[in-house]
Each structure stands twice: as C-alpha cells, then as structure tokens.
Design an enzyme around this catalytic site. Structure first.
Site, mmCIF file in Angstrom:
data_model
loop_
_atom_site.group_PDB
_atom_site.id
_atom_site.type_symbol
_atom_site.label_atom_id
_atom_site.label_comp_id
_atom_site.label_asym_id
_atom_site.label_seq_id
_atom_site.Cartn_x
_atom_site.Cartn_y
_atom_site.Cartn_z
ATOM 1 N N GLN A 94 0.888 -1.167 -0.250
ATOM 2 C CA GLN A 94 -0.045 -0.003 -0.140
ATOM 3 C C GLN A 94 0.881 1.252 -0.089
ATOM 4 O O GLN A 94 0.481 2.272 -0.014
ATOM 5 C CB GLN A 94 -0.754 -0.048 1.326
ATOM 6 C CG GLN A 94 -1.921 -1.120 1.303
ATOM 7 C CD GLN A 94 -2.643 -1.252 2.378
ATOM 8 O OE1 GLN A 94 -3.758 -0.705 2.706
ATOM 9 N NE2 GLN A 94 -1.968 -1.885 3.715
ATOM 10 N N HIS A 112 -1.212 1.304 -4.474
ATOM 11 C CA HIS A 112 -1.709 2.760 -4.618
ATOM 12 C C HIS A 112 -0.787 3.654 -5.409
ATOM 13 O O HIS A 112 -0.830 4.919 -5.202
ATOM 14 C CB HIS A 112 -1.677 3.347 -3.235
ATOM 15 C CG HIS A 112 -2.789 2.791 -2.315
ATOM 16 N ND1 HIS A 112 -2.736 2.774 -0.924
ATOM 17 C CD2 HIS A 112 -3.815 2.033 -2.657
ATOM 18 C CE1 HIS A 112 -3.734 2.022 -0.416
ATOM 19 N NE2 HIS A 112 -4.525 1.697 -1.231
#
Length: 270
Positions: A94, A112
């Site tokens: 992430q 992300h």
C-alpha cells in the site's frame, strides 16, 4: 508459529506504512501518523481546483525529496531476502515510496501507485518524478521554502505565502494537468490491479500483513478474501488492526527487529 507459516512458503506479503516508519517516513495512523497536521489531498479537490493543485505541488515539491532520500530498512531487506529464498509468492504494498524495490524485491504490486512517477490526466503519459522536479525548480528560481513537517504521503506543511508564490507546470505533450501516479483519497484503485491482488491472495499459502492497520478497505479486502478461502492470515503491526479477528496470528511488535529475527530463525544452522 510465524516461522512455521513462512517456512512453508507461498507467502503473500501485504505491507503498509508501518513498514516504512523506520526509514523516516511517517505513517497515517500509528505514532507518527498521530503527529500529522494536515488533511490528505482528495482526488476530487485536486482535479477541481487550480489553487488546490498549486498547494499540493508546492508541498510535495519539498516533501517528495524527503521520500526520495529515504533508504530501505531491515524490514524491507528481510522481505526481499524471503523472496530470494523462494518463500514468497508475491508482494502487495500500500506504500508509494518504492522502498521494497530499492531493497531488492521484484514484481511488487504497488496497490496505490508510486510517488516516483507522474501521470497526465488528459493524455495519460507517465514520466519520471525527477523530470518534473527539474521543471519545477526551473519554474521557481529562488523559491526557498522550508517544510516544518513532512506528512506520510510526501506532503509537506508550508506557510500560505510560500504556497501562493509557487508556480506549477503542465504536461509537456498536451498541456494537461499533471498528477502524481498515486491513488488519492476518494479515487479508486484500477480494477485490473485489484483483480491481480485478489488472484495472488487466493493462491497464497499464507497472507502476511506487515505494518498496516487495515483501516481502509483498499487493503483490508484482501484479508477478508483470504479468510473466506481459509487461507491463514498473520499480522505483524504496532497496534491493533481491523483484521485482527480474521487472523490466525497477530504480533504487536516493531517490524525491523521482528522480521530480522524471523529471518535468522529460518536460516539453517551449520
């Protein structure tokens, strides 16, 4: 028990901001995150306001340098070593700092995105962040702002007068709006990327969560998918997480020392 799960192989790592705090990058919800003094930029605000984009790029122009200087820590190096030993089926992160790759990990799925790339919202062209940094320096000669605080996403806290004097630049190809190639709050992760992460999770022998509170669904959904498929979930994080109830094993511990010790246990003794 954690050493046994990892030793069995086919581990999929799901990492979060807590893995990078030992590299000097603050997290969102841990101890360093509680010191954060600004609200993260949302996608809707960024695309809808030229002033918001100026504020973001002024702050990020300084904050990104902090992220770019960061070096992998023992946790990143341990994950890369697990992969070199053939114990990992994959890595989902992430984080947007690129430190897994800097430590030597391969084929990392950046859920992300990454701060080291920039994308044009009009033509879709992606360019290196270093190129934008050079263009922003040229557009702002003598701009001598100093950041008082660096936030988790490379955003720096600046005085308003420093922001107001900052000049942004547009896409060299089409004149479109430039955005860091990361997923902002309020923006959806591309569906193919999510499906790749689901597929990787479903093939896992163990899902190992490192340094994530799993507060947002973006990462938590993979813990849920693993639990639905009766795939063991192990979580190492400082503090409780949203996924603790689905986990076979949880450890509230610092990542660097814990993963280094785990690596040592997995090393055959002569």
């Amino acid at each position: 028990m954690l050493v046994d799960l990892v030793a069995d192989g086919d581990v999929v790592v799901l990492s979060g901001a807590g893995l990078s705090t030992e590299s000097g990058i603050p997290d969102y919800r841990g101890e360093t995150g509680r010191q954060r003094s600004a609200t993260p930029m949302t996608y809707q605000t960024f695309v809808g306001s030229e002033a918001a984009r100026r504020r973001y790029w002024a702050r990020s122009h300084l904050g990104w340098r902090h992220v770019a200087r960061a070096a992998p820590n023992d946790g990143h190096r341990a994950v890369a070593e697990f992969q070199r030993r053939g114990l990992l089926a994959g890595v989902i992160t992430q984080n947007v700092d690129g430190l897994h790759q800097d430590a030597g990990a391969r084929d990392v799925i950046e859920l992300h995105g990454s701060l080291d790339r920039v994308v044009c919202l009009a033509c879709g062209r992606r360019t290196p962040r270093e190129e934008l940094d050079e263009r922003l320096r040229a557009a702002n000669p003598g701009w001598d702002a100093e950041a008082s605080v660096i936030n988790p996403d490379g955003d720096a806290v600046l005085d308003d007068d420093r922001i107001d004097s900052f000049r942004t630049v547009d896409c060299r190809d089409c004149g479109g709006v430039l955005k860091p190639d990361v997923i902002f709050f309020g923006e959806n992760v591309p569906r193919p990327r999510v499906e790749d992460c689901y597929a990787l999770t479903e093939r896992a022998g163990t899902l190992l969560v490192l340094g994530s509170s799993l507060t947002v669904m973006s990462g938590y959904r993979f813990v849920r998918r693993a639990a639905e498929r009766s795939i063991p979930v192990a979580i190492v994080n400082q503090g409780v997480t949203r996924g603790d109830a689905e986990a076979l094993l949880t450890m509230d511990a610092p990542l660097g020392t814990t993963l280094t010790a785990l690596l040592a246990e997995l090393t055959p003794r002569p």
